[in-house]
Write an enzyme that holds these catalytic residues in place. Structure first.
Site, PDB file in Angstrom:
ATOM      1  N   HIS A 132     -20.777 -17.348  -7.940  1.00 23.41           N
ATOM      2  CA  HIS A 132     -20.241 -17.969  -6.716  1.00 23.41           C
ATOM      3  C   HIS A 132     -21.309 -18.903  -6.136  1.00 23.41           C
ATOM      4  CE1 HIS A 132     -18.765 -18.473  -2.632  1.00 23.41           C
ATOM      5  NE2 HIS A 132     -17.588 -18.119  -3.092  1.00 23.41           N
TER       6      HIS A 132
ATOM      7  N   LYS B 155     -16.315 -11.669   0.798  1.00 20.45           N
ATOM      8  CA  LYS B 155     -17.737 -11.936   1.083  1.00 20.45           C
ATOM      9  C   LYS B 155     -18.326 -10.732   1.849  1.00 20.45           C
ATOM     10  CE  LYS B 155     -16.488 -16.773   1.287  1.00 20.45           C
ATOM     11  NZ  LYS B 155     -16.987 -18.115   1.320  1.00 20.45           N
TER      12      LYS B 155
ATOM     13  N   GLU C 196     -14.479 -24.271  -7.827  1.00 23.05           N
ATOM     14  CA  GLU C 196     -14.672 -24.258  -6.384  1.00 23.05           C
ATOM     15  C   GLU C 196     -15.648 -25.373  -5.992  1.00 23.05           C
ATOM     16  OE1 GLU C 196     -13.673 -20.310  -4.483  1.00 23.05           O
ATOM     17  OE2 GLU C 196     -15.732 -20.116  -5.122  1.00 23.05           O
TER      18      GLU C 196
ATOM     19  N   GLY D  67     -15.211 -22.929   2.762  1.00 24.46           N
ATOM     20  CA  GLY D  67     -15.422 -22.549   4.165  1.00 24.46           C
ATOM     21  C   GLY D  67     -15.522 -23.735   5.113  1.00 24.46           C
TER      22      GLY D  67
ATOM     23  N   ASN E 118     -11.671 -13.205  -1.813  1.00 26.99           N
ATOM     24  CA  ASN E 118     -13.108 -12.899  -1.788  1.00 26.99           C
ATOM     25  C   ASN E 118     -13.501 -12.606  -0.338  1.00 26.99           C
ATOM     26  OD1 ASN E 118     -15.893 -12.831  -2.003  1.00 26.99           O
ATOM     27  ND2 ASN E 118     -16.112 -15.050  -2.242  1.00 26.99           N
TER      28      ASN E 118
ATOM     29  N   SER F  72     -11.108 -23.549   0.820  1.00 27.21           N
ATOM     30  CA  SER F  72     -10.261 -23.748   2.002  1.00 27.21           C
ATOM     31  C   SER F  72      -8.764 -23.673   1.700  1.00 27.21           C
ATOM     32  CB  SER F  72     -10.611 -25.064   2.701  1.00 27.21           C
ATOM     33  OG  SER F  72     -11.950 -25.019   3.172  1.00 27.21           O
TER      34      SER F  72
ATOM     35  N   GLU G 136     -22.338 -19.420  -3.266  1.00 33.10           N
ATOM     36  CA  GLU G 136     -23.252 -18.810  -2.282  1.00 33.10           C
ATOM     37  C   GLU G 136     -24.353 -18.031  -2.986  1.00 33.10           C
ATOM     38  OE1 GLU G 136     -20.196 -16.933   0.038  1.00 33.10           O
ATOM     39  OE2 GLU G 136     -19.521 -18.922   0.698  1.00 33.10           O
TER      40      GLU G 136
HETATM   41  C1  PEP Z   1     -14.789 -18.685  -1.516  1.00 33.53           C
HETATM   42  O1  PEP Z   1     -15.575 -18.026  -0.864  1.00 33.53           O
HETATM   43  O2  PEP Z   1     -14.773 -18.558  -2.733  1.00 33.53           O
HETATM   44  C2  PEP Z   1     -13.910 -19.617  -0.825  1.00 33.53           C
HETATM   45  C3  PEP Z   1     -13.142 -20.401  -1.552  1.00 33.53           C
HETATM   46  O3  PEP Z   1     -13.952 -19.617   0.547  1.00 33.53           O
HETATM   47  P1  PEP Z   1     -12.925 -20.374   1.531  1.00 33.53           P
HETATM   48  O4  PEP Z   1     -11.529 -20.069   1.060  1.00 33.53           O
HETATM   49  O5  PEP Z   1     -13.205 -19.804   2.881  1.00 33.53           O
HETATM   50  O6  PEP Z   1     -13.215 -21.831   1.439  1.00 33.53           O
END
Ligand code: PEP
Length: 261
Positions: free
Chosen positions: A103, A15, A175, A181, A13, A221, A105
């Site tokens: 997601h 973003k 998630e 992040g 992803n 992460s 976000e």
């Molecule tokens: C994500 O944006 O779905 C995500 C898992 O980000 P990160 O891997 O940076 O934690």
């Protein structure tokens, strides 16, 4: 080890990162490095910004790459006066495979609710796109001991009135919001426990057969250094990767998760 009936998927992803020229450079690097054995073992998916999708499609088509791509969001509406929105039919025309929906976000910054997530899942299905539905708890919810209940209620709401023949094909990404992040990753056992709970929920809502088909990813992460132990969990069928997927070398190492320490 992951279930042999379900092909693992590694989904990057991006973003709001990388313009279309950077996307072309990234894909060329991936194309140079990925070999047939990588594609055979793991589905490789990228989720670029909307403005990159045409360029991504062009490179993938021209070089017959087995990389698939998805959109980071989809409108719940078919067409009309929805300024700034992108419809499922527009995405389908660009041969997009996946629509990432819900997601954290988007839930946090764009006020997406369980109801709008459900409407977007239906919009994706209507346009022959595969929904990749993101669910997971915030730190507060985890600390209150309600992570499983919260996540399963998100799953149930996202799938409201979705027919069983579509459910086996879709992807659910667990998630935990506190892991996105932040550099904090769930333990492999926690990723397994939640993935198993999600699968059991799908079995209860639909059938064991459907639950055995649905692919469940862990996101939060993920890096080359922690991916293998997560992927070794029987109910984890892949990963949704944010930050680490922006570096094609790191994403490649993640795609080659069995070779990692
Ligand atoms: C994500 O944006 O779905 C995500 C898992 O980000 P990160 O891997 O940076 O934690």
């Amino acid at each position: 080890m992951t279930n042999e009936k379900r092909q693992p998927v590694m989904a990057g992803n991006w973003k709001m990162n990388m313009n279309h020229l950077e996307a072309i450079g990234y894909l060329n690097k991936m194309a140079f490095s990925l070999i047939d054995a990588d594609y055979a073992r793991t589905e490789v998916a990228i989720f670029p910004p909307f403005t990159d999708i045409r360029s991504v499609q062009t490179v993938i088509d021209a070089d017959h790459l087995s990389i698939v791509y998805g959109a980071q969001d989809i409108s719940a509406h078919d067409s009309g006066a929805y300024t700034g929105e992108i419809s499922g039919s527009m995405l389908k025309k660009l041969r997009v495979k996946y629509a990432l929906i819900g997601h954290s976000e988007r839930r946090a910054y764009h006020h997406e609710t369980d109801e709008s997530v459900n409407a977007k899942v239906k919009a994706a299905i209507k346009n022959d796109l595969v929904p990749m539905i993101a669910v997971g708890e915030t730190l507060d919810i985890k600390q209150a001991g309600n992570a499983v209940e919260h996540t399963l209620s998100q799953v149930q709401a996202a799938l409201k009135d979705v027919r069983s023949n579509y459910v086996g094909e879709l992807v659910i990404a667990y998630e935990p919001v506190w892991a996105i992040g932040t550099g904090e990753v769930a333990t492999p056992q926690d990723a397994q426990d939640m993935s198993m709970a999600i699968r059991q929920k799908v079995a209860k809502l639909y059938s064991q057969d459907v639950a055995e088909k649905v692919r469940i990813l862990y996101g939060g992460s993920v890096k080359a250094g922690n991916v293998k132990s997560i992927m070794e969990q029987p109910d984890v069928d892949g990963a949704l990767i944010g930050g680490a997927a922006l570096d094609p070398d790191e994403f490649l190492r993640i795609i080659r998760w069995p070779d990692q320490p």
